[in-house]
Design a protein around this motif. Structure first.
Motif, PDB file in Angstrom:
ATOM      1  N   GLY A 106      12.859  56.495  55.097  1.00  0.00           N
ATOM      2  CA  GLY A 106      11.489  56.651  55.861  1.00  0.00           C
ATOM      3  C   GLY A 106      10.176  55.333  55.647  1.00  0.00           C
ATOM      4  O   GLY A 106       9.289  56.356  56.187  1.00  0.00           O
ATOM      5  N   HIS A 138       8.549  59.056  58.001  1.00  0.00           N
ATOM      6  CA  HIS A 138       9.530  59.852  58.022  1.00  0.00           C
ATOM      7  C   HIS A 138       9.548  60.045  56.018  1.00  0.00           C
ATOM      8  O   HIS A 138       8.926  59.447  55.366  1.00  0.00           O
ATOM      9  CB  HIS A 138      10.218  59.705  58.327  1.00  0.00           C
ATOM     10  CG  HIS A 138      10.838  59.341  59.568  1.00  0.00           C
ATOM     11  ND1 HIS A 138      10.261  59.364  60.457  1.00  0.00           N
ATOM     12  CD2 HIS A 138      10.716  57.398  59.884  1.00  0.00           C
ATOM     13  CE1 HIS A 138      10.136  59.195  61.510  1.00  0.00           C
ATOM     14  NE2 HIS A 138      10.090  57.178  61.361  1.00  0.00           N
ATOM     15  N   ARG A 142      15.188  62.401  54.731  1.00  0.00           N
ATOM     16  CA  ARG A 142      15.884  63.435  55.844  1.00  0.00           C
ATOM     17  C   ARG A 142      16.390  62.847  57.127  1.00  0.00           C
ATOM     18  O   ARG A 142      17.192  63.087  57.835  1.00  0.00           O
ATOM     19  CB  ARG A 142      14.370  63.682  56.129  1.00  0.00           C
ATOM     20  CG  ARG A 142      13.622  64.461  55.074  1.00  0.00           C
ATOM     21  CD  ARG A 142      14.114  65.863  55.656  1.00  0.00           C
ATOM     22  NE  ARG A 142      13.987  66.493  56.621  1.00  0.00           N
ATOM     23  CZ  ARG A 142      13.166  67.429  57.123  1.00  0.00           C
ATOM     24  NH1 ARG A 142      11.774  67.301  55.941  1.00  0.00           N
ATOM     25  NH2 ARG A 142      13.176  67.913  57.703  1.00  0.00           N
ATOM     26  N   HIS A 145      16.737  55.984  59.291  1.00  0.00           N
ATOM     27  CA  HIS A 145      15.299  55.213  59.579  1.00  0.00           C
ATOM     28  C   HIS A 145      15.125  53.664  59.617  1.00  0.00           C
ATOM     29  O   HIS A 145      14.847  52.767  58.149  1.00  0.00           O
ATOM     30  CB  HIS A 145      13.704  55.688  59.808  1.00  0.00           C
ATOM     31  CG  HIS A 145      12.994  54.683  59.931  1.00  0.00           C
ATOM     32  ND1 HIS A 145      12.323  54.718  62.186  1.00  0.00           N
ATOM     33  CD2 HIS A 145      11.676  54.354  60.557  1.00  0.00           C
ATOM     34  CE1 HIS A 145      11.965  54.317  62.629  1.00  0.00           C
ATOM     35  NE2 HIS A 145      11.223  53.402  61.423  1.00  0.00           N
TER      36      HIS A 145
END
Length: 452
Positions: A106, A138, A142, A145
């Motif tokens: 993230g 982020h 999840r 990125h």
């Protein structure tokens, strides 16, 4: 074949002309050996060859990932370890090493200003300095990125755990064992110069070549078609001097869901994944001011392709590398290895007795024996879950791919020693579908099979 070679050269020539690249080179590796090289050039005073260095940008990240995986295999770190355990003080220490490897932590994609690719790296001497005031965008784990600072942290992790510089760990851990003598942190002649080509006129200017300093693990390296071809062979098969085959295969497994808009791409542990032309490609792309690069490997076809160009933008190295693989795979498909019987030492009567049909409910599966006492379980008709398994020292097998990856397959025996059923993650496979007396969860109707 001459026709294949012409098709490959044509693809590189079109890419150089349409991409307006000062130089564009490509190479193909088959079964670990270089089989073709092609180049088109209009600058640098000479035509580049397979020994000419280009800057490879983010392909550097694959090297860094291999160093991290090697430390895991040596028991120095765990992939689920939080970064803080080994590299304190970054401010994002709760993210795991695996999340950093797969760009699933993230973290922000880039460092704070100024643009790190055109800035001398010594301006940022500490790992935390590459993260900025808002390093996490982020929730960790999840989604994918892409994060250049994340790989800077991994390079610093290598230094903290090894007690040597990232460059020394790279040299002793990868470059020397694999014989990559033309892969270096700084350019060594012969090398291409980096150029920016004007978007609306056929003129160009030189791009600066910065030492990225602490950002080096994210994109510093220079290399050649020859060296990257040898590295591609390692990514296909592994090499126990660097990283075993099982760990290299682990790097190819998707780590987190792709972000929206990523199409058919994905990311493993340091490797980009691409589904194109009906085949899976693994490898990485790369770019830095003045250069673009790509390395793709098709393990199934036994092929790899490298493309390098010295322009900031324009040349489609990613597409061309995939096309080089496709051209060879379609024109000269891989010849399968001849069938051979198992070595006598691997023939086991008890194991052979387990082969053949098994039933999960009413779905028919077949169990096959592989080399090394491994097995494959696959549906005999229709759709179903296929998986390969390797043997465990304590008995049974562990899944290597698909739905059953990491799951345990074991033989369950009755009190008299005869085989009752196979247990695969609590799924029961019996020799007959719903045979009375079998260990079928929920039992079998006493009336047995019937018609209407």
């Amino acid at each position: 074949m001459p026709s294949t070679e012409r098709a490959l050269l044509h693809r590189v020539a079109v890419a150089q002309a349409e991409g307006r690249a000062p130089s564009f080179v490509g190479g193909v590796v088959r079964e670990g050996k270089a089989v073709w090289f092609g180049a088109r050039s209009c600058v640098d005073g000479h035509a580049p060859d397979a020994d000419t260095q280009f800057r490879i940008g983010s392909i550097t990240k694959v090297f860094t990932a291999v160093l991290v995986m090697r430390m895991r295999d040596e028991g120095l770190i765990g992939l689920d370890d939080p970064l803080e355990k080994h590299l304190p003080g970054t401010g994002v220490g709760e993210v795991t090493i695996a999340q950093l490897l797969g760009h699933g932590a993230g973290l922000a994609a880039e460092t704070p200003s100024p643009w790190w690719e055109r800035t001398p790296g010594m301006l940022r001497p500490e790992p935390a300095d590459v993260l900025g005031e808002r390093p996490v965008l982020h929730p960790a784990g999840r989604l994918h990125h892409y994060s250049n600072p994340g790989y800077t942290l991994l390079g610093s992790l290598v230094e903290a755990v090894r007690g040597v510089s990232w460059e020394e760990a790279l040299r002793s851990g990868i470059l020397e064992p694999l014989g990559l003598g033309r892969t270096t942190l700084q350019p060594v002649a012969p090398h291409a110069g980096g150029w920016a080509v004007h978007p609306w006129a056929d003129v160009m200017m030189p791009e600066p070549s910065q030492d990225l300093g602490i950002m080096a693990p994210a994109g510093q390296l220079w290399s050649t078609v020859g060296d990257l071809g040898r590295f591609a062979a390692f990514l296909a098969e592994g090499d126990d001097r660097v990283l075993c085959r099982a760990s290299v295969e682990e790097m190819r497994v998707p780590s987190v869901p792709p972000a929206a808009g990523d199409g058919e791409g994905g990311y493993g542990l340091g490797l980009q994944l691409l589904r194109r032309d009906g085949r899976t490609l693994i490898g990485h792309t790369g770019s830095l001011p003045g250069f673009v690069a790509c390395l793709w490997v098709s393990v199934e076809d036994g092929l790899a392709a490298v493309t390098l160009a010295n322009a900031t933008s324009g040349p489609l190295t990613t597409v061309v590398a995939a096309d080089l693989v496709r051209i060879v795979a379609e024109a000269e498909p891989r010849i399968p290895e001849p069938w051979r019987p198992l070595p006598e030492a691997e023939v086991d009567a008890e194991l052979l007795a387990l082969t053949g049909p098994w039933y999960w409910g009413t779905s028919a599966y077949g169990l096959k024996v592989n080399a090394g006492r491994g097995v494959t379980l696959e549906p005999l008709r229709g759709a179903g879950r296929r998986a390969r398994f390797r043997p465990l020292p304590e008995g049974g097998w562990v899944g290597l791919d698909g739905y059953y990856q990491g799951e345990t397959l074991r033989v369950v025996r009755r009190q008299d020693g005869s085989v009752s059923h196979l247990d695969l993650g609590s799924f029961v496979f019996t020799r007959e579908p719903y045979e009375a007396g079998d260990a079928v969860p929920g039992g079998v109707d006493e009336a047995g099979w019937r018609g209407l």
